[in-house]
Design an enzyme around this catalytic site. Structure first.
Site, PDB file in Angstrom:
ATOM      1  N   ARG A  95       1.128  -1.534  -0.214  1.00 43.46           N
ATOM      2  CA  ARG A  95      -0.377  -0.016   0.135  1.00 43.46           C
ATOM      3  C   ARG A  95       1.140   1.108  -0.212  1.00 43.46           C
ATOM      4  NH1 ARG A  95       0.200   3.818   3.312  1.00 43.46           N
ATOM      5  NH2 ARG A  95       0.327   2.762   4.740  1.00 43.46           N
ATOM      6  N   GLU A 368       3.653  10.122   7.961  1.00 48.12           N
ATOM      7  CA  GLU A 368       2.714  11.423   7.210  1.00 48.12           C
ATOM      8  C   GLU A 368       2.522  11.616   8.687  1.00 48.12           C
ATOM      9  OE1 GLU A 368       0.813   9.700   3.790  1.00 48.12           O
ATOM     10  OE2 GLU A 368       2.224   8.054   2.880  1.00 48.12           O
TER      11      GLU A 368
END
Length: 389
Positions: A95, A368
């Protein structure tokens, strides 16, 4: 073992359209056939056939799938999220490859690049022929990108780029890096071909997490770039942060995939593992754990779906994405850890996916935006006061 699958408990499929279910099914089949037989070995060896997989992902339209034009699929936010869920059910590294390619590197060029940059990079990136990476994080500047040390200075009509980026997914295999640097006019973005003289990428080894992912350090030693390497519409720190918001949306879904895979494996194990003369799935404490984990998985799915529906209507705000990443990654990691307890010693074995997912989620928890950063984003929205310094 008979029973209800974790995401069937509340009949959540009824909330999806037929097209969304079909897209999910295609990605799930690809993961089952192409990834599951090999991913444990990739993880153990600390390598992944990134270019080969990128080509296969490109054929399915997964790269930049939520973008419009330039060979991109133009899929909905929900469809993109479901794809991320299925990919991360295979492994977080997969992913990450798709997310960095589409939601960071491609999105930055699509949103802030010139028409020439879009035509040059986006079509081959959509097919997986070209791989991109996103250079924001630095060795000494992770959660505080405003303090980045990488600089770009004007020299005639050119730019000269100096500095380094760290923990950059896809960097060792990338053809282009979207690099963020400080200039006399603030933060600016650049599309930097990796073969440019002065650019060096080094793979980071000895990782204990995201081992089925290519991660690297990039060094820029007086890299000379033409004027048209700058992303013309990327002005200020809001530009890279908007790219992170795009990628975090995929993480909100992806983390659920890792949690679901852990829970599936644990349900199967608990139904066949016998202690004291009967399957451990029949013990009250085991059922309490399974029930609590499934409830959290269902809640996380509903949150992800709600956020994606908002995105598809153009109403998703950054702090809402922070709610999703904070909750879903935190709960997914808790599910992985709890599943490990049900498997006992077998929970640490590479024959089961539990510890691999748990280790991967430790990175997903951090990258992130750490949990603490997302708490502060939410806190600022609630109070009107910034507490980042």
């Amino acid at each position: 073992m008979t029973g209800v699958a974790p995401l069937d408990l509340l009949d959540l499929d009824s909330l999806l359209s037929e097209e969304e279910r079909q897209i999910r099914g295609v990605v799930r089949q690809m993961v089952d056939e192409r990834v599951r037989p090999h991913v444990a070995g990739w993880y153990e060896e600390g390598r992944v056939p990134a270019r080969e997989l990128a080509g296969e992902f490109g054929k399915l339209g997964l790269l930049g799938m939520h973008l419009e034009g330039y060979g991109c699929a133009g899929a909905s936010a929900v469809a993109y999220g479901l794809a991320c869920l299925e990919l991360e059910a295979g492994d977080s590294g997969l992913r990450s490859l798709v997310s960095v390619q589409g939601s960071l590197a491609m999105y930055a060029i699509w949103r802030y690049g010139s028409e020439e940059q879009k035509q040059r990079w986006l079509p081959p990136m959509a097919t997986g022929e070209a791989i991109g990476c996103f250079g924001l994080t630095e060795p000494d500047h992770g959660s505080d990108p405003a303090s980045m040390s990488t600089r770009a200075r004007r020299d005639g009509s050119d730019w000269v780029l100096t500095g380094g980026k760290m923990w950059i997914t896809n960097a060792p295999v990338a053809d282009v890096a979207v690099v963020w640097a400080g200039t006399d006019d603030g933060v600016r973005g650049f599309a930097v071909p990796m073969e440019t003289p002065g650019v060096t990428a080094r793979e980071i080894r000895r990782k204990m997490s995201l081992r089925a992912s290519s991660t690297g350090e990039i060094v820029f030693d007086d890299v000379r770039l033409p004027a048209d390497a700058r992303l013309p519409d990327a002005v200020g720190l809001k530009a890279p942060l908007s790219c992170l918001t795009e990628a975090r949306h995929g993480i909100v879904w992806g983390a659920l995939g890792a949690a679901r895979d852990c829970l599936h494996a644990t349900l199967d194990y608990a139904g066949s593992r016998e202690q004291f003369g009967r399957p451990i799935a029949g013990f009250q404490l085991t059922q309490a754990k399974l029930a609590d984990m499934t409830v959290e998985l269902q809640k996380g799915y509903l949150l992800a779906l709600h956020l994606s529906r908002l995105a598809d209507h153009g109403r998703l705000r950054p702090e809402q994405v922070s709610v999703g990443k904070l909750n879903n990654v935190r709960e997914a990691l808790a599910i992985a850890r709890q599943c490990r307890t049900i498997l006992g010693a077998n929970g640490i074995s590479g024959e089961y996916p539990i510890m691999r997912h748990a280790n991967n989620l430790e990175s997903v928890l951090t990258y992130e935006g750490t949990s603490e950063i997302h708490q502060l984003v939410i806190g600022q929205k609630l109070t009107g006061l910034a507490a980042f310094a």
